[in-house]
Each structure stands twice: as structure tokens, then as C-alpha cells.
Design an enzyme around this catalytic site. Structure first.
Site, PDB file in Angstrom:
ATOM      1  N   HIS A   1      29.236  34.515  -7.554  1.00 22.80           N
ATOM      2  CA  HIS A   1      29.797  33.276  -8.096  1.00 22.80           C
ATOM      3  C   HIS A   1      29.141  32.093  -7.399  1.00 22.80           C
ATOM      4  O   HIS A   1      29.197  31.980  -6.168  1.00 22.80           O
ATOM      5  CB  HIS A   1      31.311  33.231  -7.899  1.00 22.80           C
TER       6      HIS A   1
ATOM      7  N   GLU B   1      30.749  29.682  -4.611  1.00 25.78           N
ATOM      8  CA  GLU B   1      31.267  30.241  -3.356  1.00 25.78           C
ATOM      9  C   GLU B   1      30.202  30.230  -2.263  1.00 25.78           C
ATOM     10  O   GLU B   1      29.761  31.282  -1.771  1.00 25.78           O
ATOM     11  CB  GLU B   1      31.807  31.648  -3.632  1.00 25.78           C
TER      12      GLU B   1
ATOM     13  N   HIS C   1      33.109  37.150  -1.302  1.00 28.36           N
ATOM     14  CA  HIS C   1      33.538  36.084  -2.210  1.00 28.36           C
ATOM     15  C   HIS C   1      34.340  35.059  -1.407  1.00 28.36           C
ATOM     16  O   HIS C   1      34.559  35.211  -0.211  1.00 28.36           O
ATOM     17  CB  HIS C   1      34.428  36.650  -3.315  1.00 28.36           C
TER      18      HIS C   1
ATOM     19  N   GLU D   1      37.474  38.325   0.211  1.00 29.49           N
ATOM     20  CA  GLU D   1      37.681  36.912  -0.119  1.00 29.49           C
ATOM     21  C   GLU D   1      37.817  36.149   1.195  1.00 29.49           C
ATOM     22  O   GLU D   1      38.810  36.287   1.905  1.00 29.49           O
ATOM     23  CB  GLU D   1      38.924  36.725  -0.985  1.00 29.49           C
TER      24      GLU D   1
END
Length: 422
Positions: A176, A179, A306, A381
Site C-alpha cells: 500500500h 504506508e 503494513h 500493522e
């Protein structure tokens, strides 16, 4: 409104004089506030989603479940947004008063042209560093191109191997574009792994074969530096358009060929953030990653870095059913969380992504686990839990790297305790 939310936002953006470090072609978000919205039940979730249909708002995470969401709102809509939230009983607080100001702080850190972990860096600087590190440690490190993006940019990988026959580990980042902390943290960990004299890291370096892909999505990454800081997807045209024009990009972490399109929010809407593509593996970057992963025999650990949320997410995303070896994976993830917490007491939650985060299908970690039989597959994350969200200041990179390095050391201790590498 179904469409690319942040493209709708752009019609409300006021162009002003820019800082020297901030790209003159970059979309500006002057006066945008970021609100944290608490959605308590299904009725509130329905009304919250409706607000995105007729207001210029940027919901920064999928609205699949009740919970807390960060929302960027244009100045012209803030009063209306706040009033509607009050009417529907949605609890809100302002966490960022001026998004443009925070974004520009991030771009001011890009002035460094040599690789460090005090700044965020562009694709050219990161790729030059990858080549440099491969040359510096050329006796056991090599870099290679695993494929190309839609716009023809190389997707680079690093292989670290002291001796043949060691167990294979794969870690990637920046699938992504928004990020940035993911590739910053991964490159910092690579640097630690290669240069440290800490015996724990020396053991990791010498006893495993590592494959790293620091930027899976180079087109989106460049676009997030040069045009739109909020960009998430790749840059391949979808073949559709809306009132804002041509719609570009697929969410690459919705495009892998495992339970594709089974569960998730707006995955079938070509102009939305979370569009899963026209077919599984439709995107060149995903095809590249699939070929790359399939070329590595007997992968024992796959990690996708992420942001954000402080989470260690396990299979599955598309269902609440737990995989048969979930207890083992949970134990290993908790080992990671324990290592992270040992540095600055940063607390990570551990669980299956469909329950802990939100329902999603076609994700890389689930593909690696279910299709390639990788026994430990997880999404990490990184920081934080919403104070800065996707816009984590560069002065936190080193701290995130330090705690993640300890987390990964502990992850391997836990994995060995469970016999993952036997």
C-alpha cells in the site's frame, strides 16, 4: 457516492504557495482535519457510510465493522460533518487539526538524499541503498529484480544467505503506497540484520535465508511522493471513470487468488480505495509477487509489513473460522508482541484479521498460508493506533525499527519453541 473518495476531495482543495521541500505538483489538503469517529452499532455504521456519499470525506480505513475510524474532512464540510455525527450519536474527536501541515513535515524530512532512518526516502534513494548494501555485503547478499510494475518500474528484492540449506523467510512492505513507515522499518531491520554484532541478530543472519521486497508497489509509492500523499493502490487504469475522471488502481492486497472477492468492503467498485481488481492476480505487481513466492521452496515464515494499528494479524481475513494450526501461529505472534513491548511498552494485539481488524479477502498473507502452505504467515500493522495514523512522523522511524527488531528476534524464539523449523 461510490467512487474514489479522495479524488472527490480534490475538487475542494485550495492550491497555495508550497514549501520548498513539498512537490509543486502535489495535491494539497490545507485545512483538512482528521477526526476519530466511534461507530457503535450497525445503524450508526450505515449512517456513517452514507455520509461519504454526499460529503467530501476521506475514510482512511475500510468501514466493514463497528469500531473507530479516522476520517479526513475538507474545511468546507467540517461543520456539516460534525453536525451529522452529533445527530446520529457518533462520538468524534479531532486528532489532526491541519493535515497539510503534518504532511509537509513528512516531506521536509525527504530532503536527505543519503539513506538513514531519521527521514522518509523516495524510491530512488531506497533502490540505491539496496544496491549499495548488496555490494557492501556481496559475499552473502544479492539484489535482483523480481518483476516490473504497470509503469515499468523494477520491483527489487534482496536475498541474505550465509549458507545453503537454511530455512526460507520472506518479508515485504509497501504494498500500500500510503504506508511509508512499512518500507522505512523493513530497510532499517535489514540494516540491523546485516551490520549488527548482537549475537541474536548474528544468529538470525547466519541460520536463515532471508528474502526481502521493501517496496512491492513502486508506482503507487512514487505517486504518493509526487502527486497524492493519500494514495493507496497501484496505478493501472481500471477501465472505469466517475465524475472526477479516469479511475486508477487496484488494492494489491485484495487481488491475490485466494478467496478473492469473498468478503470485504466495496471491493467490486472500480473507483474505490479497496477495489480488488477485475480478476484475481490481475495486477502485474501481484503476478510478480506470486511468481516470486512460488519460486522459493518451503517458505517457513511470510510477513507483510503494513500500517497502522499495532497489530499482528493472522489468517484468515475472509471468515471467522480459525485455521488448524492457529494456536501455534498465535503463540508465535504473541512472541513478537512481547518483544515489541520490551522496548517502549508498545502494545500489539494478536488475532485473525477477519475478527481483530476487518473482513477482507484476497490478501497476501492468506494466499501464502492457504495456497503455498507457509506454516506461519502474518500481517504486521505498525505504529500507531490513530494519533498520526498513516502520517507517522519521521522521528519515530528509529523507535519503530528498534521495537520491531526486538519483536522479530522474539518471534523466532517463539517459532523455535513451537518447532516451526524442525
Amino acid at each position: 457516492m461510490k467512487g474514489l473518495i479522495f479524488l472527490t476531495i480534490l475538487s475542494f482543495i485550495c492550491l497555495t504557495t508550497v514549501m520548498a521541500e513539498f512537490p509543486s505538483t502535489m495535491r494539497r489538503l490545507d485545512g483538512f482535519k482528521v477526526y476519530q469517529v466511534q461507530v457503535a452499532d450497525g445503524e450508526q455504521l450505515t449512517e456513517f457510510r452514507k455520509m461519504s456519499e454526499d460529503l467530501s470525506v476521506e475514510i482512511l480505513k475500510e468501514t466493514s465493522l463497528t469500531g473507530t475510524y479516522d476520517v479526513a474532512v475538507a474545511p468546507s464540510n467540517q461543520e456539516d460533518f460534525e453536525e451529522r455525527c452529533r445527530y446520529y450519536g457518533l462520538l468524534i474527536k479531532t486528532i489532526i487539526k491541519d493535515l497539510q501541515n503534518l504532511i509537509e513535515q513528512g516531506f521536509s524530512s525527504l530532503k536527505s538524499t543519503s539513506m538513514d532512518w531519521e527521514d522518509y526516502h523516495d524510491l530512488k534513494t531506497i533502490y540505491q541503498w539496496i544496491d549499495h548494501i548488496a555490494f557492501t555485503y556481496r559475499h552473502f547478499v544479492k539484489t535482483f529484480i523480481i518483476g516490473f510494475s504497470y509503469d515499468g518500474r523494477p520491483i527489487k528484492a534482496l536475498k541474505v544467505q550465509h549458507r545453503k540449506g537454511t530455512k526460507n523467510i520472506v518479508i515485504d512492505a509497501n504494498i500500500h503506497a500510503i504506508e511509508w513507515i512499512s518500507s522505512a522499518t523493513l530497510t532499517c531491520f535489514i540494516n540491523n540484520l546485516l551490520s549488527s554484532t548482537d549475537p541474536r541478530l548474528v544468529a538470525l543472519r547466519e541460520n536463515y535465508t532471508w528474502y526481502f521486497v521493501p517496496i512491492v508497489n513502486p508506482d503507487g509509492f512514487v505517486f504518493s511522493h509526487e502527486k497524492e500523499r493519500l494514495w493507496r493502490k497501484n496505478r493501472k487504469p481500471t477501465g472505469f471513470s466517475n465524475s472526477s475522471g479516469i479511475c486508477y488502481g487496484t488494492d494489491l492486497n485484495r487481488n491475490f487468488d485466494y478467496q478473492w472477492m469473498v468478503n470485504g468492503y466495496n471491493m467490486d467498485v472500480p473507483c474505490d480505495h479497496w477495489y480488488a481488481g477485475s480478476a484475481p492476480d490481475s495486477e502485474p505487481e501481484v503476478k510478480t509477487m506470486v511468481r516470486f513466492l512460488q519460486s522459493i521452496p518451503d517458505i517457513k515464515v511470510y510477513l507483510a509489513m503494513h500500517s497502522y494499528g499495532n497489530l499482528c494479524l493472522l489468517p484468515y481475513g475472509h471468515t471467522n473460522e480459525l485455521p488448524p494450526n492457529y494456536d501455534v501461529m498465535e503463540y508465535i505472534c504473541k512472541g513478537f508482541a512481547k518483544g515489541v513491548a520490551s522496548v517502549f511498552n508498545t502494545q500489539y494485539l494478536v488475532g485473525p484479521s477477519g475478527k481483530l481488524n476487518y473482513p477482507v479477502s484476497g490478501a497476501a498473507k492468506d494466499y501464502a498460508f492457504a495456497v503455498l502452505d507457509v506454516p506461519f504467515s502474518a500481517t504486521i500493522e505498525l505504529r500507531d493506533r490513530g494519533t498520526y495514523g498513516f502520517f507517522l512522523p519521521a522521528d519515530q522511524i528509529a523507535d519503530v525499527c528498534e521495537e520491531v527488531t526486538e519483536g522479530l528476534i522474539s518471534l523466532f524464539v517463539a517459532a523455535n519453541e513451537k518447532g516451526l523449523f524442525d
